[in-house]
Design an enzyme around this catalytic site. Sequence first.
Site, PDB file in Angstrom:
ATOM      1  N   GLY A   9       0.848  -1.201   0.000  1.00  0.00           N
ATOM      2  CA  GLY A   9       0.000   0.000   0.000  1.00  0.00           C
ATOM      3  C   GLY A   9       0.875   1.240   0.000  1.00  0.00           C
ATOM      4  O   GLY A   9       2.106   1.153   0.144  1.00  0.00           O
ATOM      5  N   LEU A  10       0.226   2.382  -0.142  1.00  0.00           N
ATOM      6  CA  LEU A  10       0.943   3.660  -0.202  1.00  0.00           C
ATOM      7  C   LEU A  10       1.747   3.906   1.069  1.00  0.00           C
ATOM      8  O   LEU A  10       1.441   3.328   2.118  1.00  0.00           O
ATOM      9  CB  LEU A  10      -0.068   4.803  -0.357  1.00  0.00           C
ATOM     10  CG  LEU A  10      -0.843   4.873  -1.680  1.00  0.00           C
ATOM     11  CD1 LEU A  10      -1.945   5.924  -1.578  1.00  0.00           C
ATOM     12  CD2 LEU A  10       0.110   5.204  -2.832  1.00  0.00           C
ATOM     13  N   SER A  11       2.723   4.784   0.974  1.00  0.00           N
ATOM     14  CA  SER A  11       3.449   5.205   2.163  1.00  0.00           C
ATOM     15  C   SER A  11       2.444   5.823   3.134  1.00  0.00           C
ATOM     16  O   SER A  11       1.540   6.557   2.712  1.00  0.00           O
ATOM     17  CB  SER A  11       4.508   6.241   1.763  1.00  0.00           C
ATOM     18  OG  SER A  11       5.183   6.710   2.894  1.00  0.00           O
ATOM     19  N   ALA A  12       2.559   5.503   4.388  1.00  0.00           N
ATOM     20  CA  ALA A  12       1.675   6.011   5.458  1.00  0.00           C
ATOM     21  C   ALA A  12       0.262   5.434   5.402  1.00  0.00           C
ATOM     22  O   ALA A  12      -0.636   5.927   6.082  1.00  0.00           O
ATOM     23  CB  ALA A  12       1.608   7.536   5.454  1.00  0.00           C
ATOM     24  N   SER A  13       0.077   4.388   4.610  1.00  0.00           N
ATOM     25  CA  SER A  13      -1.268   3.777   4.580  1.00  0.00           C
ATOM     26  C   SER A  13      -1.517   2.992   5.874  1.00  0.00           C
ATOM     27  O   SER A  13      -2.671   2.766   6.252  1.00  0.00           O
ATOM     28  CB  SER A  13      -1.409   2.850   3.357  1.00  0.00           C
ATOM     29  OG  SER A  13      -0.415   1.846   3.367  1.00  0.00           O
ATOM     30  N   GLY A  14      -0.458   2.560   6.549  1.00  0.00           N
ATOM     31  CA  GLY A  14      -0.634   1.841   7.815  1.00  0.00           C
ATOM     32  C   GLY A  14       0.001   0.462   7.854  1.00  0.00           C
ATOM     33  O   GLY A  14      -0.186  -0.292   8.815  1.00  0.00           O
ATOM     34  N   LYS A  15       0.781   0.116   6.840  1.00  0.00           N
ATOM     35  CA  LYS A  15       1.377  -1.228   6.755  1.00  0.00           C
ATOM     36  C   LYS A  15       2.189  -1.567   8.013  1.00  0.00           C
ATOM     37  O   LYS A  15       1.979  -2.609   8.629  1.00  0.00           O
ATOM     38  CB  LYS A  15       2.291  -1.329   5.515  1.00  0.00           C
ATOM     39  CG  LYS A  15       1.604  -1.058   4.203  1.00  0.00           C
ATOM     40  CD  LYS A  15       2.575  -1.124   3.028  1.00  0.00           C
ATOM     41  CE  LYS A  15       3.673  -0.093   3.027  1.00  0.00           C
ATOM     42  NZ  LYS A  15       3.252   1.322   2.968  1.00  0.00           N
ATOM     43  N   SER A  16       3.109  -0.682   8.371  1.00  0.00           N
ATOM     44  CA  SER A  16       3.996  -0.977   9.505  1.00  0.00           C
ATOM     45  C   SER A  16       3.210  -0.999  10.814  1.00  0.00           C
ATOM     46  O   SER A  16       3.447  -1.868  11.665  1.00  0.00           O
ATOM     47  CB  SER A  16       5.113   0.070   9.604  1.00  0.00           C
ATOM     48  OG  SER A  16       5.905   0.021   8.455  1.00  0.00           O
ATOM     49  N   SER A  31       6.272  -5.483   5.310  1.00  0.00           N
ATOM     50  CA  SER A  31       5.589  -4.202   5.040  1.00  0.00           C
ATOM     51  C   SER A  31       6.461  -3.325   4.165  1.00  0.00           C
ATOM     52  O   SER A  31       7.403  -2.690   4.635  1.00  0.00           O
ATOM     53  CB  SER A  31       5.198  -3.507   6.349  1.00  0.00           C
ATOM     54  OG  SER A  31       6.216  -3.567   7.301  1.00  0.00           O
TER      55      SER A  31
HETATM   56  P1  ADP Z   1       3.316   2.656   6.251  1.00  0.00           P
HETATM   57  O1  ADP Z   1       4.057   1.557   6.963  1.00  0.00           O
HETATM   58  O2  ADP Z   1       2.239   2.147   5.337  1.00  0.00           O
HETATM   59  O3  ADP Z   1       4.205   3.665   5.600  1.00  0.00           O
HETATM   60  P2  ADP Z   1       2.789   3.657   8.888  1.00  0.00           P
HETATM   61  O4  ADP Z   1       2.229   2.511   9.640  1.00  0.00           O
HETATM   62  O5  ADP Z   1       4.243   3.997   9.106  1.00  0.00           O
HETATM   63  O6  ADP Z   1       2.468   3.463   7.354  1.00  0.00           O
HETATM   64  O7  ADP Z   1       1.951   4.980   9.194  1.00  0.00           O
HETATM   65  C1  ADP Z   1       0.545   5.002   9.261  1.00  0.00           C
HETATM   66  C2  ADP Z   1       0.115   6.149  10.169  1.00  0.00           C
HETATM   67  O8  ADP Z   1      -1.323   6.160  10.234  1.00  0.00           O
HETATM   68  C3  ADP Z   1       0.629   5.968  11.579  1.00  0.00           C
HETATM   69  O9  ADP Z   1       0.970   7.245  12.098  1.00  0.00           O
HETATM   70  C4  ADP Z   1      -0.586   5.378  12.315  1.00  0.00           C
HETATM   71  O10 ADP Z   1      -0.581   5.686  13.680  1.00  0.00           O
HETATM   72  C5  ADP Z   1      -1.724   6.085  11.603  1.00  0.00           C
HETATM   73  N1  ADP Z   1      -3.018   5.349  11.643  1.00  0.00           N
HETATM   74  C6  ADP Z   1      -4.183   5.888  12.077  1.00  0.00           C
HETATM   75  N2  ADP Z   1      -5.182   4.985  11.985  1.00  0.00           N
HETATM   76  C7  ADP Z   1      -4.658   3.852  11.467  1.00  0.00           C
HETATM   77  C8  ADP Z   1      -5.207   2.572  11.140  1.00  0.00           C
HETATM   78  N3  ADP Z   1      -6.500   2.271  11.290  1.00  0.00           N
HETATM   79  N4  ADP Z   1      -4.374   1.627  10.639  1.00  0.00           N
HETATM   80  C9  ADP Z   1      -3.055   1.921  10.452  1.00  0.00           C
HETATM   81  N5  ADP Z   1      -2.495   3.110  10.747  1.00  0.00           N
HETATM   82  C10 ADP Z   1      -3.274   4.086  11.254  1.00  0.00           C
END
Ligand code: ADP
Length: 212
Positions: free
Chosen positions: A40-47, A111
């Site tokens: 998924g996109l960056s900041a989508s919540g994967k990590s 992720s």
């Molecule tokens: P990615 O790994 O996809 O780049 P991150 O997990 O680092 O994304 O960041 C996702 C951000 O969104 C975090 O700051 C997290 O706290 C926030 N967030 C808010 N609600 C959710 C949710 N339901 N699921 C995942 N992340 C969420």
Amino acid sequence: MGNEHTVNKATNVTWHDGNISRSERFKALNATGATLWFTGLSASGKSTIACALEQVLVNRGVHCYRLDGDNIRMGLNKNLGFSAEDRAENIRRIGEVAKLFADSGCIALTSFISPYRADRDLCRTLHEQDQAGGIPFLEVFVDCPIEVCEERDPKGLYKKARAGQLKGFTGIDDPYEAPTKPELVLKPATMSVQDCVDACLELLAARGAIRS
Ligand code: ADP
């Protein structure tokens, strides 16, 4: 024609089987290996989701291990950048490593943005056509609208990309190719982290990787 990374330079190598099969290993370890591939996109919540899931699984005594984009780029893949070629090699190596973890009886949680369909499909193929039989590859699409990702922007990357300080940023000036047939779709804009974790647990249970 291959690029530097796809040319096969390993010659005169022969696969060497061990003395026990994968199923014997899984049985002895009371474990079932699988790869859960978050994309998924960056900041989508994967990590965030992978970390929360890891915590639940480990607390249940399930052997799992998280392979995370930035962490892997600080070690194994520190010699790779963000060109299309390097992104492909980044994902190929992760696919191979995840498969090894899964083969060992571990649930590998990966992720990575992994924006290109062909790269993810290669990882699926690596798992499904493994020498010793198929290993489950479960693709989890973390489907969060870019507006929400951009608003969350925990690492400030969208801000940098919009300011022209980051080139080739997925979703801004580089494409994200959504999965066509993922095993699971999570919608973190409307689902809580707990909802997302529960959906992953359900999928793992349905595929026999954990007990429900
Ligand atoms: P990615 O790994 O996809 O780049 P991150 O997990 O680092 O994304 O960041 C996702 C951000 O969104 C975090 O700051 C997290 O706290 C926030 N967030 C808010 N609600 C959710 C949710 N339901 N699921 C995942 N992340 C969420």
